[in-house]
Scaffold this motif. Structure first.
Motif, PDB file in Angstrom:
ATOM      1  N   ARG B  37     -13.093 -98.085 -23.697  1.00 38.15           N
ATOM      2  CA  ARG B  37     -14.229 -97.698 -24.439  1.00 38.15           C
ATOM      3  C   ARG B  37     -15.088 -99.460 -24.829  1.00 38.15           C
ATOM      4  N   SER B  71     -15.210 -87.997 -25.163  1.00 40.94           N
ATOM      5  CA  SER B  71     -14.086 -87.617 -25.362  1.00 40.94           C
ATOM      6  C   SER B  71     -14.178 -85.663 -25.838  1.00 40.94           C
ATOM      7  N   ASP B  75     -12.347 -86.415 -30.778  1.00 40.68           N
ATOM      8  CA  ASP B  75     -12.696 -87.463 -31.777  1.00 40.68           C
ATOM      9  C   ASP B  75     -14.193 -87.652 -31.379  1.00 40.68           C
ATOM     10  N   ARG B  76     -14.697 -87.057 -30.002  1.00 41.92           N
ATOM     11  CA  ARG B  76     -16.426 -87.952 -29.534  1.00 41.92           C
ATOM     12  C   ARG B  76     -16.412 -88.977 -29.179  1.00 41.92           C
ATOM     13  N   SER B  77     -14.977 -90.078 -28.515  1.00 41.74           N
ATOM     14  CA  SER B  77     -15.413 -91.209 -28.474  1.00 41.74           C
ATOM     15  C   SER B  77     -16.182 -90.931 -27.258  1.00 41.74           C
ATOM     16  N   ARG B  79     -16.043 -93.130 -23.374  1.00 42.41           N
ATOM     17  CA  ARG B  79     -15.205 -93.742 -22.072  1.00 42.41           C
ATOM     18  C   ARG B  79     -15.213 -94.268 -20.970  1.00 42.41           C
TER      19      ARG B  79
END
Lengths: 232, 232
Positions: B37, B71, B75-77, B79
């Motif tokens: 991330r 993602s 979480d909507r992160s 990467r």
DNA sequence: CTGGATCCTCAACGATACTG
DNA sequence: CAGTATCGTTGAGGATCCAG
């Protein structure tokens, strides 16, 4: 940059510090093929600013990668050559060259081929095992693209690549970007000659030997080593 | 630069165009060891400017070397991971890392060791032939230098290197810069442990196997390929 | 002619602050 | 968390000039 160091105790970071400046890698590419004078380097690196070349040469000398030597009395010219430490870069630069060649197809507008780029492509594509299995005689290849000429000498399974012509070439090839396709294995040398994209002089029986000795495969040229891209 | 191209149809020049920007190689080093991330990259690259990282990531994505992926819903992160094309860089970066490691001795003031630099050093030193000849069981090494932890798993002659700890380590090593000397072959692992420079947990019988599998020789680490430095 | 040195401009890099 | 925005610094690009 204020401080070109990356602040990490890491071989790769250290290599990046030494090689990461603009033009550095191409200066080394040319010097790894033959010692060069300042003006010869300028000629082989069209577009490099005069002061930029001077700066790079000073840095490379300070870093111990090249040596600046004054010729003997007669001409008093300056020659730059790679140090032993610089020589050790060859395998790494060849690996980079193979990787970079993998997504080259056509020259972009304005791109040129130099003697050093041609010789570098040949050297990066050497298949030592195939060359070693080659016949015991001596073979001299000459390759020309426009004004750029490079050569390779095979003898006792050892390949020596250099810039410039060889009068004693066993097989002499001349052509354009089709060479990339031949080196990549996408095009048979014999077919390229049939189509007139490459002109050959000398022993046409060496076509297959040439292809077997020099190969810069289009993809996955390098021996795979496993990493753990999804590890944690 | 006005135009980052070198104007040459050359694999090495093309590689230099893609990798020659500041921080680019270290960003790829970290991503080649694990998807990361944005904030993890910042953490592993102390000193990188926030906007510099953002710039590099955008360029690398545009050049097709990495992929930016969001993602799933939870979480909507964001990467970043290397693309297939990026993966193919591993042999070239490992060769560069071996070359760069050859003139490292002591860390310079302020230099740190990160998990990625440690794992990268291990991977660049893998001797595939030795690993392949190793016993058929499974061996898990863990190496720690300060806060940096990396690991390597040997199984069926294949070595997988990654960042972070492994609870199932067969042999766990912890130490300081002495690791460089062990990897370089300048210091026997057993001697380093005797002197207290490296602490070992687990199967001490693996000391020789570790050294036989990972070696970043001090000089001439790379298989020699002949060029013609005095040619013309 | 070779082998640079100097000067000016501009884009890349770096530091910090701030935002969706 | 994942970036932007802003602004100062510096190295790269390009032209010109100089010394042996």
């Amino acid at each position: 940059m204020r401080d070109r160091s990356y602040g990490q105790f890491c071989g790769l970071a250290h290599a990046a510090e030494l090689l990461g400046q603009r033009w550095t890698i191409l200066v080394l590419r040319d010097l790894l093929l033959a010692p060069r004078r300042y003006s010869e380097l300028q000629e082989g690196l069209p577009g490099i600013p005069s002061n930029g070349l001077a700066r790079r040469l000073k840095e490379l000398e300070a870093d111990g990668l090249i040596v600046r030597e004054l010729s003997e009395a007669p001409d008093r010219s300056v020659r730059y050559r790679v140090s032993e430490r610089g020589q050790e870069l060859i395998p790494a630069l060849d690996a980079l060259a193979r990787w970079g060649a993998a997504d080259m197809r056509e020259p972009r507008p304005g791109e040129v081929v130099t003697a050093a780029s041609l010789a570098s492509a040949l050297r990066s594509g050497i298949r030592s095992s195939t060359a070693a299995a080659d016949r015991t005689g001596r073979t001299v290849y000459q390759v020309r693209v426009g004004d750029a000429v490079a050569h390779a000498v095979l003898e006792d399974g050892v390949v020596q690549v250099g810039v410039g012509p060889r009068e004693d070439a066993t097989l002499s090839l001349e052509g354009g970007p089709a060479f990339r396709d031949v080196l990549a294995g996408d095009l048979e040398l014999a077919d390229a000659v049939d189509r007139g994209e490459i002109t050959a002089h000398g022993d046409h029986g060496l076509f297959e030997a040439f292809t077997a000795t020099f190969q810069v495969p289009y993809r996955n040229a390098n021996p795979p080593v496993e990493a753990a891209p999804s590890g944690r």
